[in-house]
Design an enzyme around this catalytic site. Structure first.
Site, PDB file in Angstrom:
ATOM      1  N   CYS B  95       0.896  -1.163   0.000  1.00 55.62           N
ATOM      2  CA  CYS B  95       0.000   0.000   0.000  1.00 55.62           C
ATOM      3  C   CYS B  95       0.926   1.202   0.000  1.00 55.62           C
ATOM      4  O   CYS B  95       1.454   1.584   1.042  1.00 55.62           O
ATOM      5  CB  CYS B  95      -0.909   0.002   1.222  1.00 55.62           C
ATOM      6  SG  CYS B  95      -1.873   1.534   1.382  1.00 55.62           S
ATOM      7  N   CYS B  98      -0.452   4.323   2.198  1.00 55.98           N
ATOM      8  CA  CYS B  98      -0.583   4.259   3.663  1.00 55.98           C
ATOM      9  C   CYS B  98      -0.158   2.882   4.151  1.00 55.98           C
ATOM     10  O   CYS B  98       1.033   2.620   4.259  1.00 55.98           O
ATOM     11  CB  CYS B  98      -1.985   4.648   4.138  1.00 55.98           C
ATOM     12  SG  CYS B  98      -3.374   4.076   3.124  1.00 55.98           S
ATOM     13  N   SER B  99      -1.115   1.972   4.402  1.00 51.70           N
ATOM     14  CA  SER B  99      -0.752   0.679   4.984  1.00 51.70           C
ATOM     15  C   SER B  99      -1.819  -0.383   4.763  1.00 51.70           C
ATOM     16  O   SER B  99      -1.830  -1.386   5.465  1.00 51.70           O
ATOM     17  CB  SER B  99      -0.544   0.840   6.493  1.00 51.70           C
ATOM     18  OG  SER B  99      -1.777   1.230   7.082  1.00 51.70           O
ATOM     19  N   CYS B 100      -2.762  -0.168   3.824  1.00 50.82           N
ATOM     20  CA  CYS B 100      -3.925  -1.045   3.688  1.00 50.82           C
ATOM     21  C   CYS B 100      -3.523  -2.511   3.564  1.00 50.82           C
ATOM     22  O   CYS B 100      -2.669  -2.877   2.763  1.00 50.82           O
ATOM     23  CB  CYS B 100      -4.762  -0.623   2.481  1.00 50.82           C
ATOM     24  SG  CYS B 100      -5.388   1.055   2.631  1.00 50.82           S
TER      25      CYS B 100
END
Lengths: 215, 191
Positions: B95, B98-100
């Site tokens: 991601c 962000c961090s999905c």
């Protein structure tokens, strides 16, 4: 928003701090406060319905760039979450700073965002599409490394979701499907690209049929 | 700036004083994150797909329904797509924005996955990044990187390694690590 968070393809970073299968991944949290970041985010997003997760992502993007780069991951979640509670009128920055016993810098101000362009047509698997050339001041989920690039649809989702460029600003948002769009890595990063393809999950409103005029 | 521990607790305290945090809310959500969402969940899904061709077909066609059979859907895991590796194709998930991550199937994302290094480099220098991390793929193996930019949450369905014939599902699941599910490692029969 062409912010510091849009990192895909940025040069200059060193090695990823990990060797495969070297971690047990337990405990999940390393500091006693870290679990509060997601818990208080989901309190606001799921339970209190004060804001949505798109707004949270955008609040983090709105952090001052130097603060963003210096803050660990869960710190950014705390700052984004706190910013939204303050912007929505639930809390004040003054009470947060009094309780923290020091400065509690929040995200920079919101812009107005944009509505979804009305859906003109669904695309089909196999269609060639262009990621729009739009430059967006507010929240968007199209990483800039695909802007204006040609790709091919490999999947259309069976579910539709609110257009994030509107939802991320607390605006009413049209629902649209997203598409898994496969880009030839060489089109994105030149001959030095080390993948064959990069697949990006893009809302319908970010796409145009290849060959169609960019309107 | 106040230290982050003090800022995080200040946020909780401010919400608490306004009676906005229901009894047990934080404890229950923390249990989901620390205990219930675990890469062992994704490993069980992969092991089932390796031994049950009908389930494998379902997982590839409708990952959400397949994971639902195990109860592994929920926040950040509501539309799941499984990416099938072959001996000559390695799928890798990131991601960049962000961090999905598919929380219920893979567990919360690890620190390295959320690092600026991984987010910036893996879309562009995938082969080098994987090599530095310990997965040295020959040029004959194609790398496909999936950037988690919307609501789809991915899991990698790795190729079943030779030497695992006749293994139980439980034993098969034991070689499917979190890194295998993200796509930066391959399962090994002699691990």
């Amino acid at each position: 928003m062409d912010g510091i968070h849009d990192l895909g393809g940025t040069d200059g970073f060193g090695t990823v701090p990990h060797h495969v299968n070297s971690q047990s991944y337990k405990p999940v949290f390393h500091e006693p406060w870290e679990h509060l970041a997601y818990s208080l985010l989901f309190l606001g997003a799921d339970h209190l319905k004060t804001f949505n997760v798109d707004e949270l992502r955008h609040a983090i993007e709105r952090m001052e760039p130097r603060q963003y780069l210096a803050a660990p991951y869960y710190d950014r979640i705390v700052v984004g979450t706190a910013s939204l509670y303050v912007e929505k009128g639930v809390l004040t920055q003054a009470e947060l700073e009094a309780l923290a016993g020091g400065a509690f810098p929040l995200a920079r101000p919101q812009t107005e965002g944009r509505a979804a362009r009305p859906t003109r047509s669904h695309f089909e698997v196999g269609d060639e599409v262009i990621a729009t050339r739009d430059f967006i001041r507010g929240h968007t989920r199209m990483p800039k490394y695909v802007r204006g690039k040609k790709g091919r649809i490999v999947h259309r989702t069976s579910v539709e979701w609110p257009f994030p460029d509107a939802a991320g600003h607390g605006r009413e948002a049209l629902r649209q499907p997203t598409y898994h769009v496969s880009f030839d890595a060489k089109d994105l990063f030149g001959d030095g690209a080390e993948a064959s393809s990069v697949v990006v999950d893009l809302w319908e409103g970010y796409l145009e049929k290849a060959g169609a005029p960019n309107v | 700036m106040a230290p982050i521990a003090r800022r995080a607790h200040a946020l909780k305290e401010a919400l608490d004083r306004k009676k906005l945090i229901p009894e047990g809310f934080i404890e229950n959500f923390t249990k989901l994150m620390e205990v219930d969402w675990d890469p062992a969940n994704g490993a069980r899904v992969v092991a089932r797909a390796w031994v049950d061709p009908a389930f494998r077909t379902l997982l590839i066609k409708d990952g959400t329904r397949a994971c639902e059979q195990f109860g592994y859907t929920g926040p950040q895991g509501e539309y799941i797509v499984a990416l099938e590796n072959t001996p000559t194709l390695q799928n890798v998930i990131v991601c960049t924005l962000c961090s999905c991550t598919a929380w219920p199937v893979l567990g919360l994302p690890p620190d390295w996955y959320k690092s600026f290094e991984y987010r910036s480099r893996v879309v562009r220098e995938s082969r080098s990044v994987l090599r530095e991390m310990g997965l040295d793929l020959p040029e004959s193996v194609e790398i496909k990187v999936w950037d988690t930019t919307a609501e789809t949450r991915y899991m990698v369905l790795p190729f079943r390694p030779a030497g695992t014939e006749g293994w139980s599902e439980e034993k098969l699941a034991s070689i499917v690590t979190k890194d295998v599910l993200i796509g930066v490692a391959r399962p090994l029969a002699n691990a």
